[in-house]
Structures are given as C-alpha cells and as structure tokens.
Write an enzyme that holds these catalytic residues in place. Structure first.
Site, mmCIF file in Angstrom:
data_model
loop_
_atom_site.group_PDB
_atom_site.id
_atom_site.type_symbol
_atom_site.label_atom_id
_atom_site.label_comp_id
_atom_site.label_asym_id
_atom_site.label_seq_id
_atom_site.Cartn_x
_atom_site.Cartn_y
_atom_site.Cartn_z
ATOM 1 N N HIS A 1 -37.711 99.345 -5.283
ATOM 2 C CA HIS A 1 -36.764 100.437 -5.521
ATOM 3 C C HIS A 1 -35.738 100.062 -6.612
ATOM 4 O O HIS A 1 -35.574 100.767 -7.603
ATOM 5 C CB HIS A 1 -35.973 100.749 -4.245
ATOM 6 C CG HIS A 1 -36.783 100.943 -3.017
ATOM 7 N ND1 HIS A 1 -37.457 102.125 -2.733
ATOM 8 C CD2 HIS A 1 -37.017 100.124 -1.968
ATOM 9 C CE1 HIS A 1 -38.052 102.017 -1.559
ATOM 10 N NE2 HIS A 1 -37.813 100.814 -1.070
HETATM 11 O O1 RIB Z 1 -33.923 102.777 0.348
HETATM 12 C C1 RIB Z 1 -34.059 101.663 -0.486
HETATM 13 C C2 RIB Z 1 -32.726 101.152 -0.874
HETATM 14 O O2 RIB Z 1 -32.008 100.743 0.284
HETATM 15 C C3 RIB Z 1 -32.802 99.896 -1.758
HETATM 16 O O3 RIB Z 1 -31.689 99.873 -2.603
HETATM 17 C C4 RIB Z 1 -32.715 98.773 -0.757
HETATM 18 O O4 RIB Z 1 -32.157 97.585 -1.322
HETATM 19 C C5 RIB Z 1 -31.754 99.342 0.236
HETATM 20 O O5 RIB Z 1 -30.437 99.120 -0.235
#
Ligand code: RIB
Ligand code: CA
Length: 352
Positions: A269
């Site tokens: 992500h």
């Molecule tokens: O949903 C994914 C996000 O939430 C990413 O940034 C992960 O590190 C958590 O913070």
C-alpha cells in the site's frame, strides 16, 4: 536536471511504511525533508522509534523525525500489532537509535515546513490523518501551501480491510480524515489530493520471489526464499543489512496476509503511494468529491466518493484507479537493490 521532489512524509511505521521509507531513500529524485510519526499500526512513540532506526540503518541521521499526537482526534487509539508485529516492523529487530527526536511536534512541523517552503513540498501520508488534521485546525491555510498531497487510504468500490467498508488509516481516525478532505476542497482541482485506496493498493502484491530477486540484485548472500512453511523462528541471515531487516519485516506481513486468506503475499500500500507522490503518471485517476462517514453505526470510517456531483460540491480528490502493478514492483525491487548495495552496515561506517 530536474531538482528532486521535496517531501514531508507522515507515517505510522508499520511494515509497508518501512518499505515506503526505504523506497523514498532509494530514489535519487526524492528529498525527504521530514518524517512525521502518527499513531496507527503501533503507538506514536514506537512509530517514531522505528523511523529513527530505519533512517540510522540507511545512514540518514540528518532527516528530522517528529512525534505526533498520542491518538486520534476524538476516539481512543486502536493499533494493529497482529498485522505489523509487536513493534510494528514484523520480525525485524533494528539497532535502536540514540538520536534525539525533533523538539517540535508533527503538527508544528507540518505548519512550519509548509510556511518555510510555500508551494514546494509534496506531502505523503501513509497512516491516519490525525496530525495533518491537527495542523490544519491550527493553520487553515496549510492546504494552499502544499504542492501536492498524496494519501494512502480509503476504499471506494472495494471492500474495506478494517470493517466491511472502511480502510485502516481512515478507520483509526475518521474525524481527522473528514476534516482533511473538507479542508482540501478549497485547493484548485489540478492540485486535489491524490488518494491511493485499496481499490488499487490491494492489487500491488509483493511475493517472496521479489525478495529473492532483491537479494540477488543487491549481491546479498545467501539468497533466501521465504516460505510459508518455514520454521516459526526462521529469520534472514543474508549479508546485506537492508535486505536482511526488510526480509524479516515482510515475512511477518506475508504470514498475516496468508492467515487472512489473501495468499502468501504482502500488499505494498504505502510504497505505491510513495511512488505516486514522486511520479503521478504511473497511475490513472478518477476525480470525485470524497467525504468520510463519521456517524454510521456500521459504516463509520467509510470513504464515500461522489463521482457525479450529486452533492453539488466540487471534486476534492483524484482517486487512483489504474496502474501497472508489475511495473511498480519491478521498479521497487530494482531501486531497493541499488540502494542496499550502497548502505554500509552501521558498525562498519567510518563516517560515524
Ligand atoms: O490499509 C493499509 C494501510 O494501513 C497502510 O498504510 C498500512 O501501513 C496501514 O497503516
Ligand atoms: Ca501505513
């Protein structure tokens, strides 16, 4: 020669936040001005300690690390050690930093850095939006002073990962997210925040063979292939410290995704959002007006996109909608490998 992109990076380091930080440090066209620590995956103090430790490992004690609020604007903090590990960096055990944290808070750093560099800084937020919201409360003009805001967060035509409809970063602090999206409604549409939601980031699947290739390209030995059936205490012994610690961090994330039916993979992500912050042309977007549900009994934290102007409000987001996930992952591994080859283990440094 185009000058590097100067970035404020606000993170809840976490495993994928860690990969994002390393990726930005590996990018010669990126200049991290400050790393701001926000509670999310783990408490703020642990996030800050992780940030310092990764920066020390990478030979970057020059980059300011500031600490943010202890928790969300309105609700108690909820963390997710089951996802990111007890310290938020999986199985990695980094040498603790002895460096001091910034004397100013994350919110103060947001305000002062954007005042000192009006229109120049790109901001990347890969955690909850608590500290950005606090900064905007104190200085409502802040959004006008950013060159661009890129947020990893939300889920639009895609299930949530924290509730059926809510993504983690937004779910931790829905009030902050609602305030940030509202505040950015006033910036020109061509500078609307870029929002990297799960619709795209859950297509970015790092696999064990990516880390094997990283070790090969980084001339790290032995080259290891992390396996789902490895012993519970299996840890990397590869020679390169970046590859070794990254492997231990991501192994935990592979196991988390496997245990939640997503395969022995790890969604990247935050690194994807970091790549978008440096080069928005790697994705395609849909404009929308985004607001955040803060009252819903079962929908709280949901990011709602008005694609067709039904609310009568101008668009305040460019939502990533398409990208070439394999091309990004190739770029991620190549950049990390080149960077890892340059990093001398802290113990062997002559400059410290
Ligand atoms: O949903 C994914 C996000 O939430 C990413 O940034 C992960 O590190 C958590 O913070
Ligand atoms: Ca994160």
């Amino acid at each position: 020669m185009t000058p590097p992109t100067r970035l404020i990076v606000d993170v809840d380091t976490g495993i994928d936040d860690s990969v994002a930080l390393l990726y930005l440090l590996a990018r010669e066209d990126a200049d991290i001005v400050a790393v701001l620590s926000t509670a999310g995956n783990v408490p703020t103090a642990q996030v800050a300690a992780n940030n310092l430790a990764w920066l020390d490992l990478c030979g970057r004690p020059d980059i300011e690390v500031a600490v943010g609020a202890d928790g969300p604007l309105k609700i108690p903090l909820r963390t997710t050690e089951d996802t990111h590990g007890p310290q938020g960096i999986g199985y990695a055990v980094l040498p603790p930093s002895t460096r001091a944290l910034s004397e100013r808070s994350a919110a103060q750093a947001w305000i002062e850095l954007t005042r000192e560099n009006p229109g120049e800084l790109v901001a990347l937020v890969t955690g909850p939006l608590t500290n950005l919201a606090l900064a905007i409360r104190a200085d409502p003009e802040l959004p006008q002073r950013l060159r661009r805001l890129v947020v990893m967060g939300g889920a639009f035509q895609h299930p949530g990962n924290t509730t059926p409809v809510a993504e983690w970063n937004i779910s931790v602090d829905p009030e902050a997210a609602a305030e940030v999206f509202a505040a950015f409604s006033s910036v020109p549409e061509d500078r609307a925040p870029i929002v990297c939601g799960l619709d795209v980031t859950e297509r970015i699947e790092l696999r064990p063979d990516h880390l094997r290739r990283l070790a090969e390209l980084a001339d790290s030995t032995p080259v290891e292939l992390i396996g789902s059936d490895d012993a519970p205490d299996a840890r990397s012994t590869t020679s390169n410290p970046i590859v070794r610690h990254l492997s231990d961090a991501v192994r935990f994330y592979f196991q988390f995704h496997r245990d939640h039916g997503q395969g022995f993979i790890a969604h990247m992500h935050d690194p994807f959002a970091a790549a978008v912050a440096l080069d928005p042309t790697i994705a395609r977007y849909r404009a929308a007006t985004v607001d955040v549900e803060t009252e819903g009994r079962i929908t709280r934290g949901q990011t709602v996109a008005d694609w067709h102007g039904l609310w009568g409000r101008s668009p305040n987001a460019a939502i990533t909608w398409e990208t070439d996930a394999d091309a990004f992952l190739d770029d991620l591994i190549l950049r990390l490998a080149a960077f890892a080859r340059t990093v001398t283990p802290p113990g062997n440094r002559t400059d410290r």
